[in-house]
Write a protein that holds these residues in place. Structure first.
Motif: not given
Length: 296
Positions: A178-187
């Motif tokens: 989930i953290v990977t998804i959230i990083i992409f979603q904000n970066l």
């Protein structure tokens, strides 16, 4: 006690909707591009902290491509939603954006092969009924001007982009941390918006507004973290009607922050929406794909 995916998604909507009072205040002093930029930049800060804590594995090529594409859709959805809110009355903009649960259900059935159950249909009917009761004739009441119809078009684009991003989220949430998804979603949105934000209408925020921007970013990252977890545990078609709870939270936050007293029809509509979510919450859990990956 472990909460259900529906309850988790409902909590996520409460957190995401809490951004609205901050965005509404900031929009009187800052351009939409800048608000969106700080929303994602603040979320990126939280995402990095989460990554340092959870230490997810390095994403593979497919994860880069899919999550990168989804993050572009997220950026489009946020920008067009903010633009719609700028051009339309809030109730009208919200009404237009709420075509997304229906789009999510249709795409979940057609693309993901999810089963459309009677409970999901009932929840959709209750949600749409509550929505119509609350908004009444707001769509028909939109003044027929070029700006108004551009706002409606922006709202439709936002809703469709959001719905597609949620379907991609459902497919990746069973494979990627989930953290990977959230990083992409904000970066990705932060990088995409940085140069346009600096070139077109940048307003240097003061210390107080920087704190407000940070709050928007924290709320956005936290809400989407919970939402991604919920989509990793339940089918997209089941969670889609939970989107309608945004109206319930909107009524609550409107009263708390702006002293807006809801009418009786609003309370009845909100009750119908909540009943739909309760219907989903008491349904049998849907099986997840057999080849699901880690979501830690």
């Amino acid at each position: 006690m472990k909460i259900s995916a529906t309850t988790q998604a409902t909590l996520a909507m409460a957190i995401l909707c809490l951004m609205d009072p901050f965005v509404k205040s900031l929009a009187t002093r800052y351009p939409v591009l800048e608000i969106a930029f700080f929303r994602f930049a603040g979320g990126l800060l939280i995402s990095v902290l989460l990554a340092l804590y959870f230490r997810p594995s390095w994403p593979d090529k497919q994860s880069f491509v899919t999550n990168g594409a989804r993050s572009v859709l997220v950026a489009i959805s946020v920008l067009t939603l903010f633009y719609s809110l700028k051009l339309l009355p809030i109730a009208t903009a919200v009404a237009v954006s709420f075509i997304s649960p229906v789009v999510i259900v249709v795409l979940a059935v057609l693309v993901l092969g999810e089963r459309l159950t009677a409970r999901i249909l009932l929840a959709l009917v209750l949600g749409i009924s509550g929505l119509l009761m609350i908004l009444g004739n707001s769509i028909l009441g939109v003044e027929s001007t070029t700006a108004a119809w551009i706002g409606v078009a922006a709202g439709i684009v936002s809703a469709v982009a959001y719905a597609i991003s949620m379907i991609i989220l459902r497919s990746r949430a069973t494979r990627d941390p989930i953290v990977t998804i959230i990083i992409f979603q904000n970066l990705t949105p932060t990088l995409l918006l940085l140069i346009p934000c600096l070139l077109w209408g940048w307003v240097t925020p003061d210390y107080k507004d920087l704190l407000m921007f940070l709050c928007v970013g924290v709320l956005g990252a936290s809400g989407h973290f919970l939402l991604a977890q919920a989509f990793s545990r339940a089918n997209a078609s089941k969670l889609a009607p939970v989107e309608y709870t945004a109206l319930v939270w909107g009524v609550f936050y409107g009263f708390v922050f702006f002293n807006e007293w809801p009418q009786i029809i609003t309370i009845i509509g909100a009750a119908a929406i909540l009943l739909g979510v309760i219907t989903l919450n008491h349904s049998a859990p849907e099986p997840l794909p057999v080849n699901s990956g880690s979501t830690d």
